[in-house]
Design an enzyme around this catalytic site. Structure first.
Site, PDB file in Angstrom:
ATOM      1  N   ASP A  60       0.839  -1.194   0.000  1.00 46.78           N
ATOM      2  CA  ASP A  60       0.000   0.000   0.000  1.00 46.78           C
ATOM      3  C   ASP A  60       0.874   1.244   0.000  1.00 46.78           C
ATOM      4  OD1 ASP A  60      -2.019   1.835   0.179  1.00 46.78           O
ATOM      5  OD2 ASP A  60      -2.419   1.489   2.300  1.00 46.78           O
ATOM      6  N   LYS A 103       1.600   7.779   1.000  1.00 43.66           N
ATOM      7  CA  LYS A 103       2.122   7.728   2.363  1.00 43.66           C
ATOM      8  C   LYS A 103       3.541   8.281   2.387  1.00 43.66           C
ATOM      9  CE  LYS A 103      -0.132   3.295   3.562  1.00 43.66           C
ATOM     10  NZ  LYS A 103      -0.900   3.670   4.760  1.00 43.66           N
ATOM     11  N   ARG A 113     -11.003  -0.885   2.796  1.00 44.88           N
ATOM     12  CA  ARG A 113     -12.454  -1.043   2.944  1.00 44.88           C
ATOM     13  C   ARG A 113     -13.148  -1.100   1.576  1.00 44.88           C
ATOM     14  NH1 ARG A 113     -12.559   4.263   6.427  1.00 44.88           N
ATOM     15  NH2 ARG A 113     -10.463   3.405   6.716  1.00 44.88           N
TER      16      ARG A 113
END
Length: 460
Positions: free
Chosen positions: A233, A240, A314
């Site tokens: 990710d 990030k 999600r």
């Protein structure tokens, strides 16, 4: 390396497990030579202390393992493994002192004390073999240990060798081993078969996204396990910082955990109809990456305003949960390394979970305490439903404000589980520092508690 118990042989060293308050009473049952040796070496039964006691011929006649006090043991996992780590290589047989209610967990810890992730490094593990105590269901403990090793190995493997295709291969190997049905939906076929969110999140990667679907068992209640398989990710376009990206190989910890639990269920031949669904993707960055502000379609038909590309877990879970609900299972369980908010709430050692069923929560809490796999219930707080309802779509994947992040994520997922009985775990899947039987790296969270609770949850 096999995580199995040793055969009981005549040369197995008797091991006495001794709490610190019981040392003097135990010494009173021994001859002067043994008592003198123990006192001279400062053995006080403290947690983690270990001592070999020689016989008249100079060879080890017995071994002692400090078991501390109940209060001290409550502060560690696998208390006996703390002593085992200090014993020399040999085969041991527990002779006295280990409470019956602790035996299964402590023997599991002993087996796991041999764990090392050695795929890329040549190491020689120290072998401290243990004879299974009489009355222990040794086969079950060995199955649980092997499944925990699977979870750890999957999480510890870097994305260069554990991308979406590799994760699918690991799942297929598990299915083939246990005679389970297996299929994958890959790349643009995800769009054709109505998994738009999985495709959206994974389409920027050089490795196509996929849905992994494993089914096993022909009778009994239906149990569907859904695991987040984000193999790396970057955060997507909401990228990030490098420090936050350092551990993102573990963002498939939910997938690893459900595969480990599935292995336990299949090897134990539990009477259930098991299904495992894993959306396997890499949240990468390229010209076709999904964007902040995009409105996304879902399998369930709900639209989603994407307010953060780093809230991708999600999204992929949503399509998998919608598919799970279509089969009307008796229980859906999702496992995901989903939110930093969960870590702020309960730290790295506890698996927070969500359920609407009080009886399920009680059964899981009791099982978790029994097997030393800590969990804690957090609420599906209805008042926060408005936080996940934006102005221009049905749902918001990243509500503003920053509060209750784990709860709002769980509420988001519940929308896709439909009317099915649903339980969600927001796990960390990582041990931050070395500890006996739990070296730094990937670790199972919640799977052992769930396994022990299944007879109550599914009325087996």
């Amino acid at each position: 390396m096999p995580y199995t118990f040793a055969e009981d042989t005549s040369d197995a060293i008797p091991l006495h497990v001794i709490e610190s308050p019981a040392v003097e009473d135990w010494l009173g049952t021994q001859d002067e030579r043994v008592a003198g040796w123990v006192r001279q070496n400062g053995f006080a039964g403290n947690l983690g202390q270990a001592l070999l006691v020689p016989g008249a011929d100079g060879r080890a006649a017995m071994a002692l393992a400090g078991y501390g006090t109940r209060a001290k043991r409550a502060r560690v996992h696998f208390a006996l493994a703390h002593a085992a780590a200090r014993l020399p290589e040999a085969t041991y047989r527990i002779s006295s002192g280990l409470p019956e209610e602790d035996t299964a967990t402590e023997c599991l810890g002993w087996l796991l004390s041999a764990y090392q992730f050695d795929r890329y490094k040549t190491r020689t593990a120290r072998q401290r073999h243990l004879v299974a105590p009489e009355g222990l269901d040794a086969a079950r403990i060995e199955i649980i240990a092997e499944a925990e090793v699977l979870i750890r190995d999957l999480v510890n493997t870097p994305t260069s060798d554990m991308g979406p295709a590799d994760l699918a291969e690991a799942a297929e190997t598990l299915a083939r081993t246990h005679g389970a049905d297996f299929r994958t939906v890959v790349g643009d076929d995800l769009l054709e078969q109505n998994f738009p969110l999985i495709h959206t999140v994974g389409r920027a990667s050089a490795t196509p996204p996929r849905l992994i679907d494993l089914s096993w068992g022909t009778s009994g209640p239906k149990l569907t396990l859904v695991g987040k398989g984000v193999c790396f990710d970057t955060g997507g376009l909401d990228i990030k910082p490098s420090k936050s990206m350092a551990l993102m190989k573990k963002d498939m910890g939910g997938a690893a955990t459900v595969l480990g639990l599935a292995q336990m269920i299949m090897k134990l031949d539990l009477p259930v109809r098991l299904r495992v669904l894993i959306p396997a993707v890499e949240n990468a960055i390229s010209g076709n990456a999904f964007r902040p502000g995009d409105i996304l379609a879902s399998r369930k038909g709900l639209t989603i305003e994407n307010n953060n590309t780093d809230a991708e877990g999600r999204l992929v879970l949503a399509d998998a949960l919608a598919l799970a609900d279509e089969d009307s299972p008796d229980l859906i369980v999702s496992m995901a390394t989903l939110t930093g908010a969960a870590r702020i709430a309960v730290g790295s050692d506890i698996a927070p979970f969500y359920t609407d069923e009080d009886a399920d929560a009680q059964a899981l809490a009791a099982a978790a305490a029994k097997v030393d796999d800590p969990v804690w219930r957090l609420p599906f707080h209805e008042a926060y439903e408005t936080k996940i309802e934006p102005a221009i779509a049905d749902l918001d994947n990243a509500p503003s404000g920053g509060f209750a992040g784990s709860i709002t994520a769980a509420l988001f997922l519940r929308r896709f589980a439909g009317k099915s009985r649903y339980m969600h775990f927001d796990i960390y899947a990582w041990q931050s520092a070395n500890a006996p039987a739990r070296p730094k790296g990937g670790v199972g969270m919640g799977a052992r508690a769930l396994l022990d609770a299944l007879p109550d949850l599914l009325k087996l």
